[in-house]
Write a protein that holds these residues in place. Sequence first.
Motif, PDB file in Angstrom:
ATOM      1  N   VAL A  59       0.823  -1.213   0.000  1.00  0.00           N
ATOM      2  CA  VAL A  59       0.000   0.000   0.000  1.00  0.00           C
ATOM      3  C   VAL A  59       0.853   1.256   0.000  1.00  0.00           C
ATOM      4  N   SER A  60       0.247   2.343  -0.434  1.00  0.00           N
ATOM      5  CA  SER A  60       0.948   3.636  -0.495  1.00  0.00           C
ATOM      6  C   SER A  60      -0.067   4.759  -0.285  1.00  0.00           C
ATOM      7  N   GLY A  61       0.459   5.985  -0.241  1.00  0.00           N
ATOM      8  CA  GLY A  61      -0.403   7.148  -0.052  1.00  0.00           C
ATOM      9  C   GLY A  61      -0.914   7.291   1.362  1.00  0.00           C
ATOM     10  N   LEU A  62      -0.211   6.657   2.299  1.00  0.00           N
ATOM     11  CA  LEU A  62      -0.671   6.640   3.687  1.00  0.00           C
ATOM     12  C   LEU A  62       0.175   7.558   4.559  1.00  0.00           C
ATOM     13  N   GLN A  63      -0.170   7.635   5.814  1.00  0.00           N
ATOM     14  CA  GLN A  63       0.549   8.435   6.793  1.00  0.00           C
ATOM     15  C   GLN A  63       2.003   7.969   6.869  1.00  0.00           C
ATOM     16  N   ALA A  64       2.927   8.900   6.822  1.00  0.00           N
ATOM     17  CA  ALA A  64       4.356   8.576   6.922  1.00  0.00           C
ATOM     18  C   ALA A  64       4.672   8.013   8.300  1.00  0.00           C
ATOM     19  N   ASN A  65       5.538   7.012   8.319  1.00  0.00           N
ATOM     20  CA  ASN A  65       6.019   6.403   9.566  1.00  0.00           C
ATOM     21  C   ASN A  65       4.888   5.947  10.486  1.00  0.00           C
ATOM     22  N   CYS A  66       3.841   5.440   9.912  1.00  0.00           N
ATOM     23  CA  CYS A  66       2.715   4.922  10.688  1.00  0.00           C
ATOM     24  C   CYS A  66       3.135   3.562  11.246  1.00  0.00           C
ATOM     25  N   LYS A  67       3.163   3.433  12.554  1.00  0.00           N
ATOM     26  CA  LYS A  67       3.585   2.196  13.211  1.00  0.00           C
ATOM     27  C   LYS A  67       2.394   1.517  13.866  1.00  0.00           C
ATOM     28  N   ASN A  68       2.251   0.225  13.594  1.00  0.00           N
ATOM     29  CA  ASN A  68       1.170  -0.591  14.159  1.00  0.00           C
ATOM     30  C   ASN A  68      -0.207  -0.003  13.850  1.00  0.00           C
ATOM     31  N   CYS A  69      -0.384   0.440  12.618  1.00  0.00           N
ATOM     32  CA  CYS A  69      -1.662   1.009  12.178  1.00  0.00           C
ATOM     33  C   CYS A  69      -2.556  -0.121  11.657  1.00  0.00           C
ATOM     34  N   GLY A  70      -3.847   0.017  11.879  1.00  0.00           N
ATOM     35  CA  GLY A  70      -4.789  -1.062  11.589  1.00  0.00           C
ATOM     36  C   GLY A  70      -5.098  -1.268  10.121  1.00  0.00           C
ATOM     37  N   ILE A  71      -5.258  -2.542   9.768  1.00  0.00           N
ATOM     38  CA  ILE A  71      -5.755  -2.943   8.451  1.00  0.00           C
ATOM     39  C   ILE A  71      -6.601  -4.183   8.694  1.00  0.00           C
ATOM     40  N   HIS A  72      -7.895  -4.105   8.331  1.00  0.00           N
ATOM     41  CA  HIS A  72      -8.845  -5.132   8.747  1.00  0.00           C
ATOM     42  C   HIS A  72      -9.871  -5.444   7.667  1.00  0.00           C
ATOM     43  N   ILE A  73     -10.380  -6.671   7.703  1.00  0.00           N
ATOM     44  CA  ILE A  73     -11.570  -7.017   6.923  1.00  0.00           C
ATOM     45  C   ILE A  73     -12.769  -6.598   7.768  1.00  0.00           C
ATOM     46  N   HIS A  74     -13.705  -5.908   7.149  1.00  0.00           N
ATOM     47  CA  HIS A  74     -14.898  -5.433   7.850  1.00  0.00           C
ATOM     48  C   HIS A  74     -16.120  -6.251   7.473  1.00  0.00           C
ATOM     49  N   GLY A  78      -3.735  -8.642  18.066  1.00  0.00           N
ATOM     50  CA  GLY A  78      -4.039  -9.795  17.219  1.00  0.00           C
ATOM     51  C   GLY A  78      -3.124  -9.892  16.005  1.00  0.00           C
ATOM     52  N   GLY A  79      -2.286  -8.875  15.799  1.00  0.00           N
ATOM     53  CA  GLY A  79      -1.333  -8.872  14.690  1.00  0.00           C
ATOM     54  C   GLY A  79      -1.821  -8.210  13.422  1.00  0.00           C
ATOM     55  N   ALA A  80      -3.015  -7.621  13.448  1.00  0.00           N
ATOM     56  CA  ALA A  80      -3.623  -7.033  12.243  1.00  0.00           C
ATOM     57  C   ALA A  80      -3.218  -5.572  12.079  1.00  0.00           C
ATOM     58  N   PHE A  81      -1.966  -5.361  11.681  1.00  0.00           N
ATOM     59  CA  PHE A  81      -1.483  -3.994  11.507  1.00  0.00           C
ATOM     60  C   PHE A  81      -0.439  -3.928  10.396  1.00  0.00           C
ATOM     61  N   TYR A  82      -0.155  -2.702   9.976  1.00  0.00           N
ATOM     62  CA  TYR A  82       0.874  -2.432   8.972  1.00  0.00           C
ATOM     63  C   TYR A  82       1.760  -1.306   9.492  1.00  0.00           C
TER      64      TYR A  82
END
Length: 169
Positions: free
Chosen positions: A77-92, A121-125
């Motif tokens: 992925v790209s176009g996201l917040q710079a240096n985002c640590k442990n940010c969520g990515i989930h199936i809704h 739970g490990g669901a981050f980028y």
Amino acid sequence: FLFYSGYNKNENMGKTVLICKDLQTVIGCGVLGEEVKEKKLVAEMASYPGYTGTLNAAGMVTVTFHDDDTFKVHFDVSGLQANCKNCGIHIHAGVSCATHKEVKGHGWNSVVVQDLWTTEGGAFYNTDMNGMGEGYFEIFNGFGYEENLDHAVVIHASDGSRVGCGVLK
């Protein structure tokens, strides 16, 4: 289970199967089709519906299912917040990215498992200084390939806000 209908595989394709409670009551049905050999879903990510910030989420999220219905979530992925640590990515739970209401909340089978769409739970980028992230994590949400098909994937910023959305196809 197996049953013999008197027809071969090709002759059964496209036929309707009924699931009956008794001789009078149909409780389910489906159409026979080809078995999915590779259980993989892909979402093309874009901005979250109604998001008006400066980020421009893009990229792909690929979900590959194992035989036990656990799965690997790979993101590029790209176009996201710079240096985002442990940010969520989930199936809704929702099946569309058209509106916020249609995306809904985290998707998981509460009868089988707790909500693992969390950092714990490990669901981050994580992203680099350019807002790009690539990696994967393994997870189980209590649903298999068929139940996750057509569901929304959401990318969150560090404050939890929803900045990206795509639908698994």
